[in-house]
Design an enzyme around this catalytic site. Structure first.
Site, PDB file in Angstrom:
ATOM      1  N   GLU A 263       0.869  -1.166   0.000  1.00  0.00           N
ATOM      2  CA  GLU A 263       0.000   0.000   0.000  1.00  0.00           C
ATOM      3  C   GLU A 263       0.906   1.215   0.000  1.00  0.00           C
ATOM      4  O   GLU A 263       1.634   1.459   0.965  1.00  0.00           O
ATOM      5  CB  GLU A 263      -0.881  -0.021   1.244  1.00  0.00           C
ATOM      6  CG  GLU A 263      -2.027   0.956   1.138  1.00  0.00           C
ATOM      7  CD  GLU A 263      -2.420   1.498   2.486  1.00  0.00           C
ATOM      8  OE1 GLU A 263      -2.597   0.698   3.413  1.00  0.00           O
ATOM      9  OE2 GLU A 263      -2.506   2.727   2.585  1.00  0.00           O
ATOM     10  N   CYS A 302      -2.966   8.146   4.599  1.00  0.00           N
ATOM     11  CA  CYS A 302      -2.889   7.541   3.266  1.00  0.00           C
ATOM     12  C   CYS A 302      -4.165   7.797   2.487  1.00  0.00           C
ATOM     13  O   CYS A 302      -4.165   7.778   1.265  1.00  0.00           O
ATOM     14  CB  CYS A 302      -2.592   6.054   3.365  1.00  0.00           C
ATOM     15  SG  CYS A 302      -3.625   5.187   4.530  1.00  0.00           S
TER      16      CYS A 302
HETATM   17  P1  NDP Z   1       9.137   4.551   3.788  1.00  0.00           P
HETATM   18  O1  NDP Z   1       8.823   3.834   2.546  1.00  0.00           O
HETATM   19  O2  NDP Z   1      10.456   5.170   3.914  1.00  0.00           O
HETATM   20  O3  NDP Z   1       8.966   3.601   5.045  1.00  0.00           O
HETATM   21  C1  NDP Z   1       7.887   2.703   5.178  1.00  0.00           C
HETATM   22  C2  NDP Z   1       8.330   1.530   6.036  1.00  0.00           C
HETATM   23  O4  NDP Z   1       9.321   0.793   5.344  1.00  0.00           O
HETATM   24  C3  NDP Z   1       8.950   1.940   7.350  1.00  0.00           C
HETATM   25  O5  NDP Z   1       8.602   0.994   8.339  1.00  0.00           O
HETATM   26  C4  NDP Z   1      10.427   1.882   7.051  1.00  0.00           C
HETATM   27  O6  NDP Z   1      11.211   1.714   8.199  1.00  0.00           O
HETATM   28  C5  NDP Z   1      10.480   0.666   6.176  1.00  0.00           C
HETATM   29  N1  NDP Z   1      11.657   0.555   5.350  1.00  0.00           N
HETATM   30  C6  NDP Z   1      12.323   1.546   4.720  1.00  0.00           C
HETATM   31  N2  NDP Z   1      13.365   1.039   4.049  1.00  0.00           N
HETATM   32  C7  NDP Z   1      13.356  -0.295   4.268  1.00  0.00           C
HETATM   33  C8  NDP Z   1      14.188  -1.381   3.866  1.00  0.00           C
HETATM   34  N3  NDP Z   1      15.222  -1.175   3.055  1.00  0.00           N
HETATM   35  N4  NDP Z   1      13.894  -2.612   4.293  1.00  0.00           N
HETATM   36  C9  NDP Z   1      12.831  -2.842   5.094  1.00  0.00           C
HETATM   37  N5  NDP Z   1      12.024  -1.860   5.523  1.00  0.00           N
HETATM   38  C10 NDP Z   1      12.270  -0.607   5.106  1.00  0.00           C
HETATM   39  O7  NDP Z   1       7.982   5.552   3.945  1.00  0.00           O
HETATM   40  P2  NDP Z   1       7.743   6.636   5.079  1.00  0.00           P
HETATM   41  O8  NDP Z   1       6.986   5.975   6.165  1.00  0.00           O
HETATM   42  O9  NDP Z   1       8.979   7.359   5.454  1.00  0.00           O
HETATM   43  O10 NDP Z   1       6.811   7.583   4.264  1.00  0.00           O
HETATM   44  C11 NDP Z   1       7.339   8.248   3.146  1.00  0.00           C
HETATM   45  C12 NDP Z   1       6.233   8.579   2.202  1.00  0.00           C
HETATM   46  O11 NDP Z   1       5.443   7.431   1.918  1.00  0.00           O
HETATM   47  C13 NDP Z   1       5.257   9.557   2.740  1.00  0.00           C
HETATM   48  O12 NDP Z   1       5.736  10.853   2.705  1.00  0.00           O
HETATM   49  C14 NDP Z   1       4.085   9.278   1.848  1.00  0.00           C
HETATM   50  O13 NDP Z   1       4.235   9.950   0.635  1.00  0.00           O
HETATM   51  C15 NDP Z   1       4.134   7.799   1.644  1.00  0.00           C
HETATM   52  N6  NDP Z   1       3.235   7.076   2.523  1.00  0.00           N
HETATM   53  C16 NDP Z   1       2.123   6.556   1.985  1.00  0.00           C
HETATM   54  C17 NDP Z   1       1.237   5.894   2.759  1.00  0.00           C
HETATM   55  C18 NDP Z   1       0.065   5.278   2.150  1.00  0.00           C
HETATM   56  O14 NDP Z   1      -0.521   4.408   2.748  1.00  0.00           O
HETATM   57  N7  NDP Z   1      -0.350   5.675   0.973  1.00  0.00           N
HETATM   58  C19 NDP Z   1       1.408   5.746   4.201  1.00  0.00           C
HETATM   59  C20 NDP Z   1       2.625   6.332   4.685  1.00  0.00           C
HETATM   60  C21 NDP Z   1       3.497   6.923   3.859  1.00  0.00           C
HETATM   61  P3  NDP Z   1      12.045   2.948   8.808  1.00  0.00           P
HETATM   62  O15 NDP Z   1      11.044   3.946   9.242  1.00  0.00           O
HETATM   63  O16 NDP Z   1      12.752   2.312   9.956  1.00  0.00           O
HETATM   64  O17 NDP Z   1      12.930   3.437   7.741  1.00  0.00           O
END
Ligand code: NDP
Length: 688
Positions: A263, A302
């Site tokens: 998602e 989201c």
């Molecule tokens: P990220 O994609 O950076 O992180 C999402 C999750 O993935 C976090 O738990 C993060 O952990 C984890 N993650 C990141 N890199 C890795 C990896 N290499 N291996 C395993 N897990 C990983 O998104 P953000 O939460 O920082 O949000 C960034 C953008 O995403 C927002 O600004 C928005 O645009 C979008 N977003 C969209 C959503 C939706 O449902 N549509 C919901 C939330 C965000 P960690 O935090 O430890 O890096």
């Protein structure tokens, strides 16, 4: 007892049966509203392969030892206890920048989702370790070879990689269906708000309700975890499309065909119908909803509305009305009473949102707000991650890209005008797949045209109008019984959706064989499997009743008097039962026929055992079909077989489903259905 006071605490991970801090001091996590260090996070040095192995071996076995209902009851017990503790979670959540109102859908909504799954599972799924799905398929003429699909828990771990914006709901909406399915979970919350998730997991584990290994959490990076996934694991991801795509194409995910639910970004739209001018209730509802979705959780949702699609003729009215509301939305400390807009989750997020606004502004003009100037009524405008709302307007949305593609994850949205419904649909489609859109109209034709037009691009579409103004659950609220997810840009995933969500964590297998063997696998009687006659099955409590216990009744001849009496008694004097000439003119009948409900009623009269006994109530029939007309003089007989026994946890009874077949004197099936009854676990019933 964990100290959740003001001192910054070192978050730990719960893996392989113990809370473990990663090596070193950990990375500081700031309070979003004050900038002070709130917690430290890090998972360096943890053995992720061992965590997965422990989940599979210990957690999986522990969960599979229970039935679906037993697992659902564990979640119910957890949910009820979490509700009692919610004040503690709300206090912790303030550090994320969310106001108490913003935190409600995360905390109360998350616990509510858990409870809804727990209750729906007990209503809709059998109290068993295997779930038969769909009808039994007959694969041979003589009925000796049949097939049915079954669902069993996957033997791996459900790894939930979650976003920062819903640290509680994001975890609970995913672990609920997985645990009911019988899959152990490993939760990896997003780092920036992981302290809330960690606290809730601590409280859940302290309850001691879940089997060992059923729930693990990693606070910090997951290191090489994905290198160790197998085809039995499931990965769910919520976050940015960039990370999602990277993880989805991880070599081990691809090589092992690991189920991966994603998602990601979603540029959700709200569409105002052409009928909903400024003097209509729909216009006001639209403005209220867009304002709420722009500002709730500071726009870090989201499902937040990013694109405001309105008839060109009322574009200026929409901008004026929205701007007036946005102007009355002061930003400030989340726990201050007059704050209407909390902080973003981190200063990094604010930088990110400002960059995204600048990208959108290349193809749109800012008509309200200034992203570079922050005004707060409490707190520090620079140390806290505050950002006032920004409204943009795109004058050529059919040819623009950024307003449809760049997700500014904050209190930001773009107004775009349309000419005609086809253009409104085309604009919504330019989001290339979203979680949700809402349509505000009071016109049935507009509703049908817009919904059917945008549905292929959305997981959910909400219709708003004056009649549901008070009852509507709103654009932004994903609900446990409804699908959450969307195609294309939104990730292509599907979460929740009631019991469909549970099935994402189970394997669907088609089983073929003889009725007797198939029945032994599914725990349900299948036509053609052995049946046993003897004591009337209505005299047996659940302690004595067995699948396949059967009653074959006496016969009863249907007379014209029976049909006349039934017709006048019930008032059902439909011509096919009363008028021979009219019945003969009907292509289905040769003459007057008995009422279907008369057949079902007489069948009950044939199979019932009237004395007080373990059968407590009849609560309905399923799949009732009248297959062959019954004429005067036909003779009916019933075969009633115990098909499925579903003991209810925590009560003195269970549900019993009976296969009921009514045949005529030629052995043709005239009616077929399942009779649903409540039967006492023991008889006489225990005295209170
Ligand atoms: P990220 O994609 O950076 O992180 C999402 C999750 O993935 C976090 O738990 C993060 O952990 C984890 N993650 C990141 N890199 C890795 C990896 N290499 N291996 C395993 N897990 C990983 O998104 P953000 O939460 O920082 O949000 C960034 C953008 O995403 C927002 O600004 C928005 O645009 C979008 N977003 C969209 C959503 C939706 O449902 N549509 C919901 C939330 C965000 P960690 O935090 O430890 O890096």
């Amino acid at each position: 007892m964990l100290d959740t006071g003001r001192t910054a605490r070192r978050l730990e991970s719960y893996v392989q049966g113990a809370w473990r801090a990663g090596a070193g001091e950990g990375k500081p996590l700031a309070n979003a509203a004050t900038g002070e260090v709130h917690a430290y996070i890090g998972s360096d040095g943890l053995d992720f392969a061992a965590a997965l192995a422990w989940g599979r071996e210990v957690g999986g076995a522990g969960l599979r030892a229970h039935t679906v209902h037993e697992r659902a009851l564990m979640l119910k017990a957890i949910g009820l206890k979490l509700m009692e503790m919610k004040d503690e979670f709300h206090a912790e959540s303030l550090a994320t920048g969310a106001t108490p109102k913003d935190a409600w859908p995360d905390i109360d909504g998350g616990i509510g989702t858990l409870l809804t799954f727990a209750s729906q599972a007990r209503r809709e799924l059998p109290n068993a370790k295997v779930i038969p799905e769909g009808a039994v398929e007959t694969l041979s003429r003589d009925g000796s070879f049949v097939a049915q699909h079954i669902l069993v828990p996957m033997r791996g771990v459900a790894i939930h990689i979650n976003a920062f914006n819903f640290p509680v709901w994001g975890m609970l909406e995913k672990i609920a269906p997985a645990l009911i399915a019988g899959m152990p979970c490993l939760v990896k919350p997003a780092s920036s708000t992981a302290y809330v998730t960690e606290l809730v997991v601590r409280r859940i584990l302290e309850m001691g309700i879940l089997p060992d290994g059923a729930l693990q959490i990693v606070c910090g990076g997951v290191g090489d975890m994905l290198d160790h996934v197998t085809g039995q694991d499931v990965v769910t991801f919520t976050g940015s499309a960039t990370t999602g795509r990277k993880l989805k194409s991880h070599p081990a995910i691809i090589a092992n065909s690991v189920r991966f639910t994603m998602e990601a970004d979603s540029l959700n739209a709200a569409i105002l119908g052409p009928d909903a001018g400024p003097d209509t209730p729909e216009f006001d509802l639209f403005i209220k909803e867009v304002h709420r979705e722009m500002t709730a959780k500071a726009g870090q949702k989201c499902t937040a509305i990013r694109r405001i699609i309105v008839p060109k003729a009322v574009e200026a009215d929409v901008i004026a009305a929205l701007s007036a509301r946005l102007a009355k939305t002061p930003a400030g400390l989340p726990d201050a009473a007059d704050t209407r807009l909390g902080a973003l989750a981190s200063l990094g997020d604010r930088d990110g949102v400002r960059e995204k606004i600048a990208e959108i502004a290349r193809e749109a003009e800012i008509v309200f707000g200034d992203p570079d100037k922050v005004e707060v009524i409490s707190g520090d405008a620079e140390k806290g991650a505050f950002l006032n709302p920004v409204l943009l307007r795109c004058t050529d949305p059919m040819n623009a890209h950024a307003p449809h593609e760049v997700e500014a994850f904050g209190p930001v949205a773009t107004v775009m005008g349309y000419d005609g419904l086809d253009q409104a649909i085309a604009l919504a489609m330019k989001g290339k797949g979203s979680l949700v859109s809402s349509v505000f109209t009071n016109d049935t034709d507009v509703a049908a045209q817009l919904v059917l037009g945008v549905a292929p691009f959305h997981g959910r579409v909400m219709l708003g109008n004056r009649d549901s103004a008070k009852s509507s659950t709103g654009h932004g609220a994903p609900l446990a019984p409804l699908v959450h997810g969307g195609p294309g840009r939104a990730g292509g995933g599907e979460e929740m959706g009631g019991m469909r969500g549970v099935k994402h964590f189970m394997m669907r297998t088609a089983v073929q064989g003889t009725p007797r063997l198939l029945s032994s696998v599914t725990g349900q009687w299948v036509a053609g499997a052995p049946a046993h006659q003897g004591t009337h099955p209505f005299r047996k409590s659940l302690a004595e009743l067995r699948i396949g216990d059967q009653l074959v009744t006496e016969s009863r001849v249907i007379t014209e008097d029976d049909v006349e009496h039934f017709a006048h008694f019930t008032g059902d004097t439909f011509y096919a039962h009363m008028d021979s000439a009219a019945a003969k003119a009907n292509p289905f009948f040769e003459d007057r026929v008995a009422h279907g409900y008369l057949i079902a009623s007489f069948a009950a009269g044939l199979f019932v055992q009237p004395d007080p006994g373990p059968v407590l109530a009849n609560y309905g029939v399923d799949n009732l079909r009248f297959l062959t007309p019954v004429y005067f003089g036909d003779s009916l007989q019933v075969q009633l077989t115990c098909k499925q026994i579903n003991p209810r946890e925590g009560t003195v009874y269970g549900e019993v489903r009976w296969d009921c077949r009514v045949t005529n004197q030629r052995g043709e099936v005239v009616a077929e259905y399942d009779v649903l009854t409540m039967v006492a676990k023991s008889w006489p019933l225990p005295q209170e």
